[in-house]
Write a protein that holds these residues in place. Structure first.
Motif, PDB file in Angstrom:
ATOM      1  N   SER A 158       0.882  -1.119  -0.179  1.00 18.44           N
ATOM      2  CA  SER A 158      -0.079   0.048   0.115  1.00 18.44           C
ATOM      3  C   SER A 158       0.883   1.228  -0.116  1.00 18.44           C
ATOM      4  CB  SER A 158      -1.082   0.035   1.211  1.00 18.44           C
ATOM      5  OG  SER A 158      -0.151  -0.088   2.441  1.00 18.44           O
ATOM      6  N   ASP A 159       0.261   2.265  -0.335  1.00 17.25           N
ATOM      7  CA  ASP A 159       1.232   3.548  -0.703  1.00 17.25           C
ATOM      8  C   ASP A 159       1.558   4.071   0.813  1.00 17.25           C
ATOM      9  OD1 ASP A 159       1.024   3.572  -3.331  1.00 17.25           O
ATOM     10  OD2 ASP A 159      -1.001   4.929  -3.533  1.00 17.25           O
ATOM     11  N   ASP A 160       0.849   4.137   1.766  1.00 20.34           N
ATOM     12  CA  ASP A 160       1.395   4.609   3.031  1.00 20.34           C
ATOM     13  C   ASP A 160       2.266   3.761   3.711  1.00 20.34           C
ATOM     14  OD1 ASP A 160      -0.683   2.732   3.421  1.00 20.34           O
ATOM     15  OD2 ASP A 160      -1.356   3.603   5.332  1.00 20.34           O
ATOM     16  N   ARG A 212       4.665   1.829   1.833  1.00 20.81           N
ATOM     17  CA  ARG A 212       5.542   1.267   0.709  1.00 20.81           C
ATOM     18  C   ARG A 212       7.118   1.383   1.344  1.00 20.81           C
ATOM     19  NH1 ARG A 212       4.173   4.901  -2.640  1.00 20.81           N
ATOM     20  NH2 ARG A 212       6.107   6.195  -2.189  1.00 20.81           N
ATOM     21  N   ARG A 214       6.680   3.137  -7.715  1.00 16.50           N
ATOM     22  CA  ARG A 214       5.369   3.898  -7.634  1.00 16.50           C
ATOM     23  C   ARG A 214       4.273   3.043  -8.341  1.00 16.50           C
ATOM     24  NH1 ARG A 214       4.951   7.806  -4.029  1.00 16.50           N
ATOM     25  NH2 ARG A 214       3.070   8.604  -5.135  1.00 16.50           N
TER      26      ARG A 214
END
Length: 288
Positions: free
Chosen positions: A64-66, A68, A73
């Motif tokens: 997940s982005d938070d 990573r 990306r």
């Protein structure tokens, strides 16, 4: 060592004044079916398993982005950056499974557009056309997880909130999207099931140690998972039930094993019914 015997498991968790899984197509209201039975998607559950494993230092492909832990990306850039380019398909599968836990556990579809332009061909109308040949490598994982469903019908409460105190237009008038809605499940008991297949494990290299890693994180599925929709302590795993068969094909079908487990409205269950399948013993694990 590759997973030796089939495994089935179940988890019971409680929700109180939280949104366990919002539906983006329904204003982010908690997911329900037409009978008002609450639902948490299998994708959501796998996300939490990935997050708990990642916190334990396990390499995860779908991050997940938070959370990573690298500079990639996208999944495509992560795959291309970590694996050698132009690997033959069997070697690519093997390398991906060896590197990332979630790939060898849940499987993954690696889909890429072609880099080389194909030769121009004349269509039936006489026009010349070009096309890029895409590449898809599918890996089928041995761990399958069902969506979670509430034992009883759930009640959903909604309230209007202020999303931003500074949301103003050019004329100084507050913008129309300054206000929003927040939804929550008042209270509910949910159950989900899963299985681990040794036959598929031989293809990805999923091991007994990997199975133990999932077993270890299931009781603490909602730790470090707090948000405004799920305040700390509003969701907790109550019990995990673990069935380990004595053979690769399983002593019973997963459907029969899962049916033997009946959960009451308060999260309790009958231990006698739990061990009703002759020769198949269950292990009950308390939530974290």
């Amino acid at each position: 060592m590759i997973l030796k015997n089939k495994i089935d498991f179940a988890a019971i968790f409680g929700v109180r004044n939280a949104n366990p899984n919002g539906d983006p197509l329904n204003g982010n209201r908690p997911r329900t079916n037409y009978d008002r039975i609450g639902e948490v998607s299998d994708v959501c559950i796998k996300r939490k398993i990935r997050d708990r494993l990642q916190e334990a230092g396990v390499p995860i492909f779908v991050q997940s982005d938070d959370k990573r832990q690298d500079n990639y990306r996208s999944l495509k850039s992560r795959a291309e950056g970590e694996l050698k380019k132009d690997l033959p398909e069997p070697e690519f599968r093997s390398a991906a499974c060896k590197k990332w836990f979630d790939v060898r556990a849940f499987g993954q579809l690696f889909a890429y557009g072609g880099k080389k332009k194909s030769k121009k061909k004349k269509s039936e109308t006489g026009d010349e056309t070009t096309s890029d040949k895409g590449v898809s490598i599918g890996i089928r994982g041995p761990v399958s997880i069902h969506p979670a469903f509430s034992v009883d019908k759930i009640n959903i409460s909604s309230e209007q909130i202020v999303k931003s105190v500074n949301a103003q237009g050019d004329d100084g008038i507050p913008s129309s999207d300054r206000m929003g809605m927040k939804h929550r499940v008042d209270e509910g008991i949910y159950v989900f099931y899963g299985s681990m297949n040794p036959q598929l494990a031989t293809k990805t290299g999923f091991s007994d140690e990997d199975a133990q890693a999932i077993k270890d994180v299931l009781p603490k599925l909602f730790e470090n998972d707090a948000s405004s929709a799920r305040p700390e302590g509003s969701m907790e795993v109550l019990k995990v039930v673990w069935w380990e068969h004595n053979c690769p094909h399983g002593q019973y079908s997963s459907a029969k094993v899962h049916r033997s487990f009946s959960v009451n409205s308060d999260g309790s269950f009958d231990n006698n019914k739990l061990n009703a399948l002759e020769g198949l013993k269950s292990e009950i694990i308390d939530g974290f």
